[in-house]
Write a protein that holds these residues in place. Structure first.
Motif, PDB file in Angstrom:
ATOM      1  N   PRO A   4      10.701 -12.400  38.968  1.00 41.31           N
ATOM      2  CA  PRO A   4      10.794 -13.581  38.108  1.00 41.31           C
ATOM      3  C   PRO A   4       9.402 -14.118  37.798  1.00 41.31           C
ATOM      4  CG  PRO A   4      12.106 -13.864  40.124  1.00 41.31           C
ATOM      5  CD  PRO A   4      11.382 -12.562  40.232  1.00 41.31           C
ATOM      6  N   SER A   5       9.215 -14.536  36.539  1.00 38.65           N
ATOM      7  CA  SER A   5       7.886 -15.001  36.152  1.00 38.65           C
ATOM      8  C   SER A   5       7.598 -16.370  36.768  1.00 38.65           C
ATOM      9  CB  SER A   5       7.772 -15.086  34.631  1.00 38.65           C
ATOM     10  OG  SER A   5       8.656 -16.051  34.137  1.00 38.65           O
ATOM     11  N   THR A   6       6.377 -16.543  37.186  1.00 35.49           N
ATOM     12  CA  THR A   6       5.928 -17.830  37.703  1.00 35.49           C
ATOM     13  C   THR A   6       4.996 -18.425  36.658  1.00 35.49           C
ATOM     14  OG1 THR A   6       4.118 -16.763  38.878  1.00 35.49           O
ATOM     15  CG2 THR A   6       6.132 -17.161  40.121  1.00 35.49           C
ATOM     16  N   PRO A   7       5.093 -19.716  36.419  1.00 33.77           N
ATOM     17  CA  PRO A   7       4.263 -20.316  35.374  1.00 33.77           C
ATOM     18  C   PRO A   7       2.782 -20.260  35.726  1.00 33.77           C
ATOM     19  CG  PRO A   7       5.514 -21.996  36.554  1.00 33.77           C
ATOM     20  CD  PRO A   7       5.950 -20.669  37.077  1.00 33.77           C
ATOM     21  N   THR A   8       1.978 -20.150  34.700  1.00 40.96           N
ATOM     22  CA  THR A   8       0.531 -20.203  34.851  1.00 40.96           C
ATOM     23  C   THR A   8       0.097 -21.631  34.548  1.00 40.96           C
ATOM     24  OG1 THR A   8       0.364 -17.914  34.112  1.00 40.96           O
ATOM     25  CG2 THR A   8      -1.654 -19.230  34.068  1.00 40.96           C
ATOM     26  N   LEU A  12      11.144  -6.446  36.790  1.00 40.02           N
ATOM     27  CA  LEU A  12       9.979  -7.296  37.027  1.00 40.02           C
ATOM     28  C   LEU A  12      10.389  -8.490  37.870  1.00 40.02           C
ATOM     29  CD1 LEU A  12       8.443  -7.300  33.451  1.00 40.02           C
ATOM     30  CD2 LEU A  12       7.704  -5.951  35.418  1.00 40.02           C
ATOM     31  N   TYR A  56      -0.110 -26.010  31.974  1.00 37.55           N
ATOM     32  CA  TYR A  56       0.551 -25.773  30.704  1.00 37.55           C
ATOM     33  C   TYR A  56       1.066 -27.103  30.163  1.00 37.55           C
ATOM     34  CZ  TYR A  56       5.008 -25.750  33.288  1.00 37.55           C
ATOM     35  OH  TYR A  56       6.072 -26.078  34.082  1.00 37.55           O
TER      36      TYR A  56
END
Length: 183
Positions: free
Chosen positions: A31-35, A29, A38
């Motif tokens: 790298p996750s990006t922030p939503t 996957l 937050y």
């Protein structure tokens, strides 16, 4: 012939063992990006180094020691902007000559402000300041994240609180703040 067939099957199995799957290979996957937005909470302590008020210079630890315990939340709207809500109760220990040291809660500060976030963990926060002791003003803060873990990010900050009001001369100081942000 049967031995040759078993030997060939075994050789093919061993040579392809690393790339043969009953299912498709697991996919990596990105790298996750922030939503955004937050929220993160933080805890810290702050020590005033020095205060300049009128013609008086008051270094920390000379006749009294004050330690603040800032805690708050940061609301992050993007990689570059957020807003911080902070409350700082302070405790002061007085070192009076010939008397035993006395301590008391000396002040509670509410200091909200926008967070301007930069690369490499730097953040600038121009905070408004409202003290229960009747003083008010502005506290520019320069913050740097110095270590990151899965659970918390550790930071160090320097600030220059400027205060007025309550029939006391205007003051400016220098503080050191150390703390951590919950991930």
């Amino acid at each position: 012939m049967r031995k040759a067939l078993v030997f060939t099957s075994l050789a093919v199995s061993l040579l392809t063992a690393g790339s043969t799957y009953a299912q498709s290979a697991p996919q990596q996957l990105p790298p996750s990006t922030p939503t955004y937005p937050y929220v993160k909470g933080y805890l810290s302590f702050i020590i005033p180094w020095v205060t300049f008020q009128g013609k008086t210079v008051t270094p920390e630890f000379k006749s009294a020691t004050t330690i603040g315990f800032p805690f708050g939340i940061g609301v992050y709207y993007s990689d570059h902007f957020g807003f911080s809500f902070e409350i700082t109760p302070s405790i002061m220990w007085e070192h009076q000559t010939g008397k035993s040291p006395a301590s008391k809660t000396s002040n509670v500060l509410f200091d909200p402000g926008p967070m301007f976030r930069f690369s490499h963990g730097w953040t600038f926060i121009p905070r408004l300041a409202f003290e229960t002791g009747g003083r008010y003003g502005l506290t520019p803060v320069l913050n740097k994240i110095v270590a990151r873990t899965k659970a918390v990010n550790y930071f160090v900050a320097v600030s220059a609180p400027m205060r007025a009001g309550n029939n006391v001369p205007t003051s400016i100081g220098g503080n050191l703040q150390i703390g951590f942000i919950f991930n």
